[in-house]
Design a protein around this motif. Structure first.
Motif, mmCIF file in Angstrom:
data_model
loop_
_atom_site.group_PDB
_atom_site.id
_atom_site.type_symbol
_atom_site.label_atom_id
_atom_site.label_comp_id
_atom_site.label_asym_id
_atom_site.label_seq_id
_atom_site.Cartn_x
_atom_site.Cartn_y
_atom_site.Cartn_z
ATOM 1 N N LEU A 199 -49.611 -26.682 -91.902
ATOM 2 C CA LEU A 199 -49.090 -25.315 -92.031
ATOM 3 C C LEU A 199 -49.808 -24.354 -91.084
ATOM 4 O O LEU A 199 -49.180 -23.453 -90.514
ATOM 5 N N ASP A 200 -51.103 -24.551 -90.897
ATOM 6 C CA ASP A 200 -51.846 -23.727 -89.927
ATOM 7 C C ASP A 200 -51.305 -23.951 -88.515
ATOM 8 O O ASP A 200 -51.196 -23.007 -87.720
ATOM 9 N N TYR A 201 -50.975 -25.201 -88.212
ATOM 10 C CA TYR A 201 -50.391 -25.513 -86.897
ATOM 11 C C TYR A 201 -49.057 -24.778 -86.735
ATOM 12 O O TYR A 201 -48.793 -24.154 -85.696
ATOM 13 N N LEU A 202 -48.216 -24.839 -87.773
ATOM 14 C CA LEU A 202 -46.910 -24.175 -87.693
ATOM 15 C C LEU A 202 -47.064 -22.665 -87.530
ATOM 16 O O LEU A 202 -46.306 -22.033 -86.783
ATOM 17 N N LYS A 203 -48.064 -22.089 -88.221
ATOM 18 C CA LYS A 203 -48.299 -20.649 -88.091
ATOM 19 C C LYS A 203 -48.679 -20.263 -86.665
ATOM 20 O O LYS A 203 -48.429 -19.137 -86.233
ATOM 21 N N SER A 204 -49.290 -21.204 -85.957
ATOM 22 C CA SER A 204 -49.696 -20.924 -84.572
ATOM 23 C C SER A 204 -48.532 -21.076 -83.586
ATOM 24 O O SER A 204 -48.635 -20.643 -82.437
ATOM 25 N N ILE A 205 -47.436 -21.668 -84.039
ATOM 26 C CA ILE A 205 -46.301 -21.925 -83.156
ATOM 27 C C ILE A 205 -45.159 -20.943 -83.380
ATOM 28 O O ILE A 205 -44.626 -20.346 -82.448
ATOM 29 N N VAL A 206 -44.774 -20.760 -84.645
ATOM 30 C CA VAL A 206 -43.619 -19.903 -84.933
ATOM 31 C C VAL A 206 -44.018 -18.436 -84.822
ATOM 32 O O VAL A 206 -45.198 -18.092 -84.772
ATOM 33 N N THR A 207 -43.013 -17.565 -84.802
ATOM 34 C CA THR A 207 -43.261 -16.121 -84.767
ATOM 35 C C THR A 207 -43.378 -15.597 -86.197
ATOM 36 O O THR A 207 -42.458 -15.783 -87.010
ATOM 37 N N LEU A 208 -44.505 -14.951 -86.496
ATOM 38 C CA LEU A 208 -44.719 -14.362 -87.809
ATOM 39 C C LEU A 208 -44.458 -12.864 -87.730
ATOM 40 O O LEU A 208 -45.190 -12.139 -87.059
ATOM 41 N N ASN A 209 -43.399 -12.433 -88.381
ATOM 42 C CA ASN A 209 -43.059 -11.009 -88.413
ATOM 43 C C ASN A 209 -43.727 -10.358 -89.618
ATOM 44 O O ASN A 209 -43.389 -10.663 -90.763
ATOM 45 N N THR A 210 -44.676 -9.471 -89.355
ATOM 46 C CA THR A 210 -45.408 -8.810 -90.443
ATOM 47 C C THR A 210 -44.565 -7.707 -91.057
ATOM 48 O O THR A 210 -43.952 -6.899 -90.357
ATOM 49 N N LYS A 211 -44.562 -7.685 -92.401
ATOM 50 C CA LYS A 211 -43.775 -6.666 -93.104
ATOM 51 C C LYS A 211 -44.537 -6.180 -94.327
ATOM 52 O O LYS A 211 -44.970 -6.969 -95.153
ATOM 53 N N GLU A 212 -44.716 -4.855 -94.419
ATOM 54 C CA GLU A 212 -45.363 -4.272 -95.598
ATOM 55 C C GLU A 212 -44.353 -4.193 -96.737
ATOM 56 O O GLU A 212 -43.187 -3.862 -96.522
ATOM 57 N N ILE A 213 -44.848 -4.482 -97.951
ATOM 58 C CA ILE A 213 -43.969 -4.483 -99.114
ATOM 59 C C ILE A 213 -44.792 -4.129 -100.339
ATOM 60 O O ILE A 213 -45.988 -4.467 -100.405
ATOM 61 N N SER A 214 -44.187 -3.458 -101.290
ATOM 62 C CA SER A 214 -44.927 -3.107 -102.505
ATOM 63 C C SER A 214 -45.034 -4.324 -103.416
ATOM 64 O O SER A 214 -44.248 -5.277 -103.297
ATOM 65 N N ALA A 215 -46.010 -4.275 -104.320
ATOM 66 C CA ALA A 215 -46.205 -5.392 -105.248
ATOM 67 C C ALA A 215 -44.955 -5.619 -106.087
ATOM 68 O O ALA A 215 -44.556 -6.759 -106.351
ATOM 69 N N LYS A 216 -44.316 -4.525 -106.491
ATOM 70 C CA LYS A 216 -43.103 -4.635 -107.307
ATOM 71 C C LYS A 216 -41.977 -5.291 -106.509
ATOM 72 O O LYS A 216 -41.283 -6.195 -107.006
ATOM 73 N N GLU A 217 -41.801 -4.866 -105.252
ATOM 74 C CA GLU A 217 -40.756 -5.449 -104.400
ATOM 75 C C GLU A 217 -41.034 -6.924 -104.143
ATOM 76 O O GLU A 217 -40.116 -7.748 -104.139
ATOM 77 N N PHE A 218 -42.303 -7.250 -103.933
ATOM 78 C CA PHE A 218 -42.663 -8.642 -103.671
ATOM 79 C C PHE A 218 -42.385 -9.504 -104.898
ATOM 80 O O PHE A 218 -41.895 -10.634 -104.775
ATOM 81 N N SER A 219 -42.696 -8.967 -106.089
ATOM 82 C CA SER A 219 -42.429 -9.698 -107.318
ATOM 83 C C SER A 219 -40.949 -9.984 -107.486
ATOM 84 O O SER A 219 -40.556 -11.090 -107.859
ATOM 85 N N GLU A 220 -40.114 -9.005 -107.172
ATOM 86 C CA GLU A 220 -38.657 -9.175 -107.262
ATOM 87 C C GLU A 220 -38.179 -10.196 -106.230
ATOM 88 O O GLU A 220 -37.299 -11.006 -106.503
ATOM 89 N N LEU A 221 -38.796 -10.185 -105.037
ATOM 90 C CA LEU A 221 -38.450 -11.104 -103.983
ATOM 91 C C LEU A 221 -38.803 -12.541 -104.375
ATOM 92 O O LEU A 221 -38.025 -13.477 -104.145
ATOM 93 N N ALA A 222 -39.974 -12.707 -104.972
ATOM 94 C CA ALA A 222 -40.455 -14.040 -105.351
ATOM 95 C C ALA A 222 -39.595 -14.661 -106.443
ATOM 96 O O ALA A 222 -39.521 -15.892 -106.557
ATOM 97 N N GLU A 223 -38.935 -13.823 -107.258
ATOM 98 C CA GLU A 223 -38.108 -14.332 -108.353
ATOM 99 C C GLU A 223 -36.754 -14.826 -107.869
ATOM 100 O O GLU A 223 -36.058 -15.536 -108.593
ATOM 101 N N LYS A 224 -36.372 -14.471 -106.649
ATOM 102 C CA LYS A 224 -35.047 -14.877 -106.140
ATOM 103 C C LYS A 224 -35.039 -16.345 -105.757
ATOM 104 O O LYS A 224 -36.032 -16.905 -105.378
#
Length: 450
Positions: free
Chosen positions: A425-450
């Motif tokens: 996974l560390d190797y893949l992180k070094s290859i693919v493009t990681l798009n950083t996005k700020e999100i609230s804890a509540k929004e992240f919780s809702e996202l994780a439940e999907k």
């Protein structure tokens, strides 16, 4: 002995092993002699039983054992010599037309079905995009965390009337359908936390109660049929909890309330050490920092899971599915057809991930050293010990426990596989493009439940 392979397709093959008497006879003779030396048979002195007598009594079973041993050894050696990448283990192919006398003169032919690992290429690049979330503590989450901490350091009071968030110390008694006490039924005195009551109507009926009040409680409705929580409340096993249909009488013995601690210097010093935090703003900043450090771990788990999903999506190769299903059934006798059908997709995805891992490691010459496995095992043991003892072990003691832990091959393999996954996974992180996005804890919780 002759071993040959017939490819059915790119994913399936039949390996045929032919064994003649001259192949197995030396092994069988040796096994009979060894048995004769150890056998204790009335009428013969220990170690003096004639091999011919052993052959007459046990010859067929010894022959069967030795032929089976030859098959196992020969098949494994053939797979290694031919560098076959097999999935699962070879399965004996039954042929009812072949019957053997097992009279030391048979020519044997055995066929094995083999599932072959697919040959594939997979290309990760910067064109592959995955979102890396930076989770921020929102107002509600921060407020809930602060309230929880303040309660942890607060004081217990006993108000006259219950309110939301209180704990009812109460007796629960099982009732008959007519509302009378069920003789010989379940009864228990326990603490009922109102913040754990899942049905809002039930919660409302428990607010405003005072010592001595009684209400009728539908326990399944109260906890939305959560057998684990119901079992804990009633002090019964989970199977019994799941089957409970009766109502219960709840008799309040006391109302307990944990008052929040004041936001003063004494409270700050207890949490952070003397003088390190002196204002409410500094306190909130520290709690925010603590929360967001925890969220980093949640974000990392989400990122790893998304990389796993991306990998599986890009893995367009096929597996020998029908063979693997037969192999799963053969090696798991209790596996029902329904369980096989329902669980096969997850099994196949995990197998694809394993094949991807191995290819990435091989193609990129990723080396996993013992020191990494040792460090991972040591970290896990340290976390486990801290759960049961506030006093951490010394580094030397922890090291000794880690050495002992890794002597268990099964546990050592688990840790190795975890380290391997992290490295991939560390190797893949070094290859693919990681798009950083700020999100609230509540929004992240809702996202994780999907």
């Amino acid at each position: 002995m002759n071993i040959s392979q017939e490819k059915i397709d790119n994913l399936n093959a039949i390996v045929t092993i032919n064994i003649k008497p001259e192949d197995y006879q030396p092994r069988v003779d040796k096994a009979i002699k060894d048995h004769a030396k150890k056998a204790k048979i009335p009428g013969f002195r220990p170690g003096m039983v004639p091999p011919a007598h052993i052959k007459k009594m046990y010859g067929k079973s010894i022959l069967v054992d030795e032929v089976n041993n030859m098959l196992s050894d020969s098949l494994n050696n053939y797979i290694n010599e031919q560098q076959l990448e097999v999935l699962g283990q070879p399965l004996p192919k039954m042929d009812d037309s072949k019957e053997y006398n097992w009279d030391f003169a048979d020519n044997f032919e055995f066929n094995y079905e083999v599932g072959l690992a697919p040959a594939f290429d997979i290309d990760f690049s910067s064109k592959d995009k995955v979102t890396q979330y930076v989770i921020k503590a929102d107002k509600d989450t921060l407020a809930a965390r602060i309230a929880n901490i303040r309660k942890s350091y607060g004081k217990m009071t006993n108000p006259d009337v219950s309110a939301d968030g209180d704990v009812l110390y109460a007796e629960l008694v099982q009732l008959s359908p007519d509302g009378s006490v069920f003789e010989g039924g379940i009864s228990n005195t326990t603490s009922v936390r109102l913040d754990q009551v899942q049905d809002e109507k039930v919660k409302k009926s428990l607010i405003g109660l005072k010592k001595g009040d009684e209400v009728t409680l539908d326990i399944q409705k109260t906890y939305h049929k959560d057998a684990t929580r119901i079992a804990a409340i009633l002090k019964v096993d989970e199977d019994t909890a799941a089957e409970v249909k009766s109502n219960f009488r709840l008799a309040v013995k006391n109302v307990n309330r944990l008052e929040e601690s004041d936001l003063n210097q004494e409270f700050f010093d207890k949490l952070f050490g003397e003088g390190k935090v002196t204002t409410e703003d500094e306190f909130r900043a520290e709690i925010t920092k603590e929360l967001e450090a925890m969220y980093e771990q949640d974000s990392e788990r989400k990122l790893q899971n998304d990389l796993y999903k991306l990998s599986i999506e890009k893995a367009k190769f096929e597996l020998p599915d029908e063979f693997l299903k037969r192999w799963l059934k053969a090696t798991n006798e209790k596996l029902s057809e329904e369980e096989l059908v329902g669980g096969y997709n997850d099994f196949a995805q995990n197998l694809k991930w394993t094949l991807l891992e191995n290819k990435i490691i091989k193609d990129n010459k990723i080396e996993i050293k013992y020191e990494e496995v040792f460090a991972a095992a040591k970290q896990r043991l340290d976390a486990q010990f801290r759960m049961y003892s506030p006093q951490p072990l010394s580094d030397e003691q922890l090291g000794q426990y880690t050495v002992q832990y890794l002597q268990n091959k099964e546990e050592a393999n688990k840790i190795f596989e975890e380290v391997k996954a992290v490295r991939v996974l560390d190797y893949l992180k070094s290859i693919v493009t990681l798009n950083t996005k700020e999100i609230s804890a509540k929004e992240f919780s809702e996202l994780a439940e999907k």
